[in-house]
Design an enzyme around this catalytic site. Structure first.
Site, mmCIF file in Angstrom:
data_model
loop_
_atom_site.group_PDB
_atom_site.id
_atom_site.type_symbol
_atom_site.label_atom_id
_atom_site.label_comp_id
_atom_site.label_asym_id
_atom_site.label_seq_id
_atom_site.Cartn_x
_atom_site.Cartn_y
_atom_site.Cartn_z
ATOM 1 N N CYS A 45 0.836 -1.202 0.000
ATOM 2 C CA CYS A 45 0.000 0.000 0.000
ATOM 3 C C CYS A 45 0.875 1.258 0.000
ATOM 4 C CB CYS A 45 -0.981 -0.028 1.171
ATOM 5 S SG CYS A 45 -2.376 1.115 0.977
ATOM 6 N N GLU A 75 -0.992 -8.673 5.021
ATOM 7 C CA GLU A 75 -0.806 -8.830 6.468
ATOM 8 C C GLU A 75 -2.130 -8.789 7.224
ATOM 9 O OE1 GLU A 75 -0.984 -4.372 6.035
ATOM 10 O OE2 GLU A 75 -0.311 -6.093 4.841
ATOM 11 N N HIS A 100 -3.499 -5.543 1.153
ATOM 12 C CA HIS A 100 -2.811 -5.765 2.422
ATOM 13 C C HIS A 100 -2.784 -7.244 2.813
ATOM 14 C CE1 HIS A 100 -2.287 -1.608 4.057
ATOM 15 N NE2 HIS A 100 -3.307 -1.338 3.250
#
Length: 238
Positions: free
Chosen positions: A86, A205, A203
């Site tokens: 990002c 994660e 994302h």
């Protein structure tokens, strides 16, 4: 493995990345403040999401001048794995480690939702745990994720298999409707020509463990670790 996670003023996904590598995958993580100029003993570097320097001026435009980015460039030039997520992707573009630029989302609104991306190149250090054309469900959260580059550069990215992820439908169809931000060619992630630097807007994660209801993002980090086990790179200094 020793994973370095950069921290800029305004980073807000740095601890998420630390958690995945450290608590979920059992690796050692070093949090690296943006004023550092030397990187040592690292196997990979993560440039996390957030709002570096408040996104003032332009996303990533100020962060590119942080002292640590000189060391990151040298690390990448020496073959070290670097992933920008990002805002991290935006910083990689501004720093010239990846080609292109980010524009405001087509809607001119911040978009935060789950998206589907198709793995266009499963032969990279970041996607080897995936299968070709596999569809991953990964969330996005950005206002400037509209990837753009000139026609010649785009043709080069396509010809060299540097487009790693494209936004798609749950069935894997790359359509305009599946594009959440207007990104050129539905691009959600690209790599450099050498293959060791990846930038992606979604994302991973945020979807890397079962308790979150989705582990698709874990494949990205597992791929990195498997690659490093086969050919680790320890940076003595950068």
């Amino acid at each position: 493995m020793k994973i370095g996670v950069l921290v800029f003023p305004g980073s807000n996904c740095d601890q998420d990345c630390q958690h995945v590598f450290q608590d979920v995958l059992g690796q050692y993580v070093e949090m690296i403040w943006h004023k550092e100029t030397l990187l040592s003993g690292l196997d990979a570097i993560v440039i996390p999401g957030g709002f570096s320097y408040g996104d003032y001026l332009r996303t990533g435009a100020i962060a590119r001048f942080s002292p640590v980015m000189g060391a990151v460039k040298e690390f990448a030039q020496n073959g070290g794995l670097v992933i920008g997520i990002c805002n991290g992707f935006q910083i990689l573009l501004e720093a010239g480690l990846l080609p292109g630029a980010m524009l405001r989302n087509r809607s001119l609104h911040f978009v935060c939702k789950d998206t589907y991306v198709r793995v266009e190149n499963a032969a990279t250090p970041f996607t080897s745990a995936c299968t070709p054309r596999q569809v991953l469900k990964i969330p996005i959260a950005h206002a400037e994720g509209n990837y753009y580059t000139d026609p010649v550069t785009l043709a080069g990215l396509q010809a060299n298999a540097q487009v790693v992820f494209r936004y798609c439908t749950p069935d894997g169809e790359v359509t305009p409707e599946a594009n959440p931000n207007g990104s050129l060619d539905n691009i959600a992630g690209i790599r450099n020509a050498e293959g060791n630097v990846l930038g992606m807007m979604p994302h991973p994660e945020r979807c890397a463990e079962e308790m979150l209801g989705n582990e698709d993002g874990r494949l990205i980090f597992v791929s990195m670790l498997e690659f490093l086990k086969k050919q680790p790179l320890k940076m003595v200094g950068a």
